[in-house]
Design a protein around this motif. Sequence first.
Motif, PDB file in Angstrom:
ATOM      1  N   HIS A 108       6.372   4.464  37.189  1.00  0.00           N
ATOM      2  CA  HIS A 108       5.677   4.421  38.473  1.00  0.00           C
ATOM      3  C   HIS A 108       5.910   3.092  39.196  1.00  0.00           C
ATOM      4  O   HIS A 108       5.615   2.965  40.378  1.00  0.00           O
ATOM      5  N   SER A 109       6.426   2.107  38.464  1.00  0.00           N
ATOM      6  CA  SER A 109       6.671   0.789  39.056  1.00  0.00           C
ATOM      7  C   SER A 109       8.071   0.666  39.643  1.00  0.00           C
ATOM      8  O   SER A 109       8.450  -0.413  40.106  1.00  0.00           O
ATOM      9  N   ASN A 110       8.845   1.744  39.594  1.00  0.00           N
ATOM     10  CA  ASN A 110      10.217   1.705  40.098  1.00  0.00           C
ATOM     11  C   ASN A 110      10.313   1.193  41.521  1.00  0.00           C
ATOM     12  O   ASN A 110      11.269   0.519  41.897  1.00  0.00           O
ATOM     13  N   LYS A 146      28.476  -1.575  51.976  1.00  0.00           N
ATOM     14  CA  LYS A 146      27.214  -1.474  52.713  1.00  0.00           C
ATOM     15  C   LYS A 146      26.412  -0.286  52.181  1.00  0.00           C
ATOM     16  O   LYS A 146      26.979   0.753  51.848  1.00  0.00           O
ATOM     17  N   ILE A 147      25.094  -0.475  52.089  1.00  0.00           N
ATOM     18  CA  ILE A 147      24.189   0.604  51.711  1.00  0.00           C
ATOM     19  C   ILE A 147      22.959   0.553  52.608  1.00  0.00           C
ATOM     20  O   ILE A 147      22.365  -0.513  52.782  1.00  0.00           O
ATOM     21  N   GLN A 148      22.597   1.670  53.185  1.00  0.00           N
ATOM     22  CA  GLN A 148      21.343   1.784  53.920  1.00  0.00           C
ATOM     23  C   GLN A 148      20.374   2.617  53.089  1.00  0.00           C
ATOM     24  O   GLN A 148      20.751   3.657  52.538  1.00  0.00           O
ATOM     25  N   PHE A 149      19.129   2.157  53.002  1.00  0.00           N
ATOM     26  CA  PHE A 149      18.096   2.835  52.230  1.00  0.00           C
ATOM     27  C   PHE A 149      17.065   3.435  53.190  1.00  0.00           C
ATOM     28  O   PHE A 149      16.509   2.716  54.028  1.00  0.00           O
ATOM     29  N   PHE A 150      16.790   4.735  53.045  1.00  0.00           N
ATOM     30  CA  PHE A 150      15.855   5.437  53.920  1.00  0.00           C
ATOM     31  C   PHE A 150      14.681   5.976  53.105  1.00  0.00           C
ATOM     32  O   PHE A 150      14.835   6.321  51.925  1.00  0.00           O
ATOM     33  N   ASP A 151      13.511   6.071  53.758  1.00  0.00           N
ATOM     34  CA  ASP A 151      12.381   6.694  53.082  1.00  0.00           C
ATOM     35  C   ASP A 151      12.465   8.210  53.242  1.00  0.00           C
ATOM     36  O   ASP A 151      13.437   8.745  53.791  1.00  0.00           O
ATOM     37  N   ARG A 152      11.429   8.922  52.789  1.00  0.00           N
ATOM     38  CA  ARG A 152      11.463  10.387  52.821  1.00  0.00           C
ATOM     39  C   ARG A 152      11.370  10.944  54.237  1.00  0.00           C
ATOM     40  O   ARG A 152      11.638  12.127  54.452  1.00  0.00           O
ATOM     41  N   ARG A 153      10.967  10.124  55.185  1.00  0.00           N
ATOM     42  CA  ARG A 153      10.895  10.554  56.584  1.00  0.00           C
ATOM     43  C   ARG A 153      12.119  10.108  57.373  1.00  0.00           C
ATOM     44  O   ARG A 153      12.132  10.155  58.590  1.00  0.00           O
ATOM     45  N   ASN A 154      13.128   9.660  56.642  1.00  0.00           N
ATOM     46  CA  ASN A 154      14.407   9.234  57.222  1.00  0.00           C
ATOM     47  C   ASN A 154      14.283   7.956  58.055  1.00  0.00           C
ATOM     48  O   ASN A 154      15.084   7.713  58.957  1.00  0.00           O
ATOM     49  N   ILE A 198      18.585   4.878  27.759  1.00  0.00           N
ATOM     50  CA  ILE A 198      18.330   5.544  26.484  1.00  0.00           C
ATOM     51  C   ILE A 198      18.960   6.934  26.426  1.00  0.00           C
ATOM     52  O   ILE A 198      19.127   7.510  25.352  1.00  0.00           O
ATOM     53  N   ALA A 199      19.301   7.483  27.574  1.00  0.00           N
ATOM     54  CA  ALA A 199      20.009   8.761  27.706  1.00  0.00           C
ATOM     55  C   ALA A 199      20.517   8.799  29.134  1.00  0.00           C
ATOM     56  O   ALA A 199      20.010   8.073  29.992  1.00  0.00           O
ATOM     57  N   PRO A 200      21.541   9.601  29.422  1.00  0.00           N
ATOM     58  CA  PRO A 200      22.047   9.653  30.796  1.00  0.00           C
ATOM     59  C   PRO A 200      20.922   9.936  31.803  1.00  0.00           C
ATOM     60  O   PRO A 200      20.247  10.953  31.715  1.00  0.00           O
ATOM     61  N   GLY A 201      20.695   8.992  32.703  1.00  0.00           N
ATOM     62  CA  GLY A 201      19.667   9.167  33.729  1.00  0.00           C
ATOM     63  C   GLY A 201      18.275   8.759  33.305  1.00  0.00           C
ATOM     64  O   GLY A 201      17.332   8.850  34.086  1.00  0.00           O
ATOM     65  N   GLU A 202      18.113   8.279  32.061  1.00  0.00           N
ATOM     66  CA  GLU A 202      16.807   7.858  31.562  1.00  0.00           C
ATOM     67  C   GLU A 202      16.863   6.388  31.142  1.00  0.00           C
ATOM     68  O   GLU A 202      17.767   5.976  30.414  1.00  0.00           O
ATOM     69  N   TYR A 203      15.867   5.607  31.599  1.00  0.00           N
ATOM     70  CA  TYR A 203      15.884   4.171  31.353  1.00  0.00           C
ATOM     71  C   TYR A 203      14.528   3.680  30.885  1.00  0.00           C
ATOM     72  O   TYR A 203      13.489   4.246  31.211  1.00  0.00           O
ATOM     73  N   ALA A 224      18.741  14.990  43.565  1.00  0.00           N
ATOM     74  CA  ALA A 224      19.176  16.371  43.334  1.00  0.00           C
ATOM     75  C   ALA A 224      18.005  17.333  43.216  1.00  0.00           C
ATOM     76  O   ALA A 224      18.147  18.522  43.518  1.00  0.00           O
ATOM     77  N   THR A 225      16.861  16.843  42.767  1.00  0.00           N
ATOM     78  CA  THR A 225      15.695  17.708  42.590  1.00  0.00           C
ATOM     79  C   THR A 225      14.456  17.026  43.144  1.00  0.00           C
ATOM     80  O   THR A 225      14.431  15.800  43.365  1.00  0.00           O
ATOM     81  N   ARG A 226      13.423  17.819  43.329  1.00  0.00           N
ATOM     82  CA  ARG A 226      12.159  17.288  43.830  1.00  0.00           C
ATOM     83  C   ARG A 226      11.546  16.301  42.840  1.00  0.00           C
ATOM     84  O   ARG A 226      10.973  15.281  43.238  1.00  0.00           O
ATOM     85  N   GLU A 227      11.657  16.599  41.549  1.00  0.00           N
ATOM     86  CA  GLU A 227      11.089  15.737  40.520  1.00  0.00           C
ATOM     87  C   GLU A 227      11.767  14.365  40.510  1.00  0.00           C
ATOM     88  O   GLU A 227      11.114  13.338  40.380  1.00  0.00           O
ATOM     89  N   ILE A 228      13.090  14.373  40.628  1.00  0.00           N
ATOM     90  CA  ILE A 228      13.824  13.107  40.677  1.00  0.00           C
ATOM     91  C   ILE A 228      13.439  12.338  41.932  1.00  0.00           C
ATOM     92  O   ILE A 228      13.253  11.117  41.908  1.00  0.00           O
ATOM     93  N   GLY A 229      13.268  13.045  43.042  1.00  0.00           N
ATOM     94  CA  GLY A 229      12.879  12.415  44.292  1.00  0.00           C
ATOM     95  C   GLY A 229      11.531  11.734  44.223  1.00  0.00           C
ATOM     96  O   GLY A 229      11.312  10.687  44.841  1.00  0.00           O
ATOM     97  N   LYS A 230      10.602  12.311  43.459  1.00  0.00           N
ATOM     98  CA  LYS A 230       9.266  11.734  43.335  1.00  0.00           C
ATOM     99  C   LYS A 230       9.289  10.372  42.645  1.00  0.00           C
ATOM    100  O   LYS A 230       8.406   9.539  42.867  1.00  0.00           O
ATOM    101  N   LYS A 231      10.285  10.151  41.801  1.00  0.00           N
ATOM    102  CA  LYS A 231      10.382   8.901  41.045  1.00  0.00           C
ATOM    103  C   LYS A 231      11.058   7.792  41.841  1.00  0.00           C
ATOM    104  O   LYS A 231      11.071   6.641  41.408  1.00  0.00           O
ATOM    105  N   SER A 232      11.653   8.150  42.984  1.00  0.00           N
ATOM    106  CA  SER A 232      12.432   7.191  43.759  1.00  0.00           C
ATOM    107  C   SER A 232      11.683   6.730  45.001  1.00  0.00           C
ATOM    108  O   SER A 232      10.883   7.462  45.581  1.00  0.00           O
TER     109      SER A 232
END
Length: 262
Positions: A117-119, A190-198, A94-99, A164-172
């Motif tokens: 919150h269901s992301n 290839k893509i590796q996915f890590f949590d906040r504790r690496n 609906i806007a760049p970065g918003e879905y 890029a920001t703490r707010e964006i990080g909270k949604k991921s």
Amino acid sequence: MKKWTIISFMVLLWTIPSSWALDGRKIIEIQRDRHEVESAQDHSVMLLIDKKGKRNVREIKRYGKKLENGLRRSMLVFTLPKDLKGTALLTWEIAPGEYKQWLCLPDKKSLQRISSHSNRTPFMGSDFTYEDMQPDTLDNYLFSSPDTQVLDGKECFVIDITPATREIGKKSAYGKRRVWIRKDIYFTVKIQFFDRRNNLLKTQTSHSLKNSHGTVWYAEKVLMDNHRKNHKTLMGVKTKQVNIDIADDFFTEKTILGGKHL
């Protein structure tokens, strides 16, 4: 400075690979430009494999389109098995970065809005989350300087991508993603996915790469390996079409509830 020293220095500059001057974001931008299409449709098989080796086979159709305003819309529809037939996920940028996302189940007469919150929630029992179904907006992320590694005999850029920001990080669901992009065709393999504790959560790999046309490539097979759950999802493309005519109003509730998406 002696003349030969100046000449030697200039020769050195000319022989340095141009890719050395590229930062992480620029590499991602080049990748997107090379593989961008106006629209796409494919018919794929989704294979779920649990820790005991039990397999669950599904078939899906996927549609995507870039609108005139530059925003994208997509739809994923299950065609098999019978109990999932008609289940659809609709995604609107609906806007760049918003879905906005909606889910339609076969026994429902309306679309259910998926909350932000269901992301992090797995999509229909697979190892892909609702977040994984959304295109990334580059301004929402920071990109590391590229490293170089050889993967399956091909040189790749290796780039870490973080919110890029703490707010964006909270949604991921991810604190970081590490991507391998082939240098010759700028395709993510290839893509590796890590949590906040690496801690490593899962790994996605692309196989059987095919050239669609020009600089556009796609993977016939994509494997998502969920290390935490010891579960895997394999996506296999049976047929694929790009830059085809798809009406804007195809990506609507009316299309889904009318069964025109099947």
